[in-house]
Design a protein around this motif. Structure first.
Motif, mmCIF file in Angstrom:
data_model
loop_
_atom_site.group_PDB
_atom_site.id
_atom_site.type_symbol
_atom_site.label_atom_id
_atom_site.label_comp_id
_atom_site.label_asym_id
_atom_site.label_seq_id
_atom_site.Cartn_x
_atom_site.Cartn_y
_atom_site.Cartn_z
ATOM 1 N N TYR A 54 26.959 42.319 -5.349
ATOM 2 C CA TYR A 54 25.780 43.196 -5.304
ATOM 3 C C TYR A 54 25.787 44.155 -6.492
ATOM 4 C CZ TYR A 54 22.467 46.667 -3.629
ATOM 5 O OH TYR A 54 21.412 47.526 -3.513
ATOM 6 N N MET A 57 24.629 42.580 -9.886
ATOM 7 C CA MET A 57 23.237 42.151 -10.046
ATOM 8 C C MET A 57 22.532 42.962 -11.137
ATOM 9 S SD MET A 57 23.075 39.615 -8.153
ATOM 10 C CE MET A 57 21.374 39.171 -8.002
ATOM 11 N N SER A 58 23.005 44.176 -11.411
ATOM 12 C CA SER A 58 22.383 44.981 -12.462
ATOM 13 C C SER A 58 22.898 44.609 -13.856
ATOM 14 C CB SER A 58 22.644 46.468 -12.208
ATOM 15 O OG SER A 58 24.031 46.726 -12.250
ATOM 16 N N GLY A 62 23.745 37.557 -12.586
ATOM 17 C CA GLY A 62 23.748 37.183 -11.176
ATOM 18 C C GLY A 62 24.138 35.737 -10.935
#
Length: 120
Positions: A54, A57-58, A62
């Motif tokens: 998670y 993801m930035s 991904g």
């Protein structure tokens, strides 16, 4: 949640302990308790890995971390298959081979990614 995502140390500690427990459970004759503790570590690995996924993801990576997450799930699946088939006295050689392949791929891919250690 920041404790889980500040570093990868918690995740690495959980999978190292899980691999040791897996080898002990696979080589021990009676390993019901160890197998149950190992299942707890599977959950911890998935939770810490999911938190790291998670967080990444930035980073715009991904897909790469998703592949690593999938390889990790497959590794855990092969660990469980070895132990369950061993308890039922069924052949386990193919699952040992798949475990080794998926573990190698997961470790290689994990260390190659930006959050991994710079071994390669």
């Amino acid at each position: 949640m920041s404790f889980l995502t500040d570093s990868t140390h918690l995740h690495i500690a959980t999978w190292v302990i899980a691999i040791v427990l897996f080898l002990v459970a696979a080589l021990a004759s009676s390993s019901k308790a160890i197998h149950m503790v190992l299942r707890l570590f599977y959950i911890l690995i998935i939770i810490t890995g999911g938190a790291l996924f998670y967080k990444t993801m930035s980073y715009g990576m991904g897909m790469e971390y998703g592949i690593k997450f999938l390889l990790g799930i497959l590794t855990i699946g092969m660990m469980e298959m070895v132990l369950v088939r061993k308890s039922k006295d069924k052949p386990t050689m193919i699952f040992w081979i798949l475990f080794a392949v998926f573990l190698f791929a997961t470790l290689f891919y994990g260390f190659k990614l930006p959050m991994g250690a710079k071994l390669f």
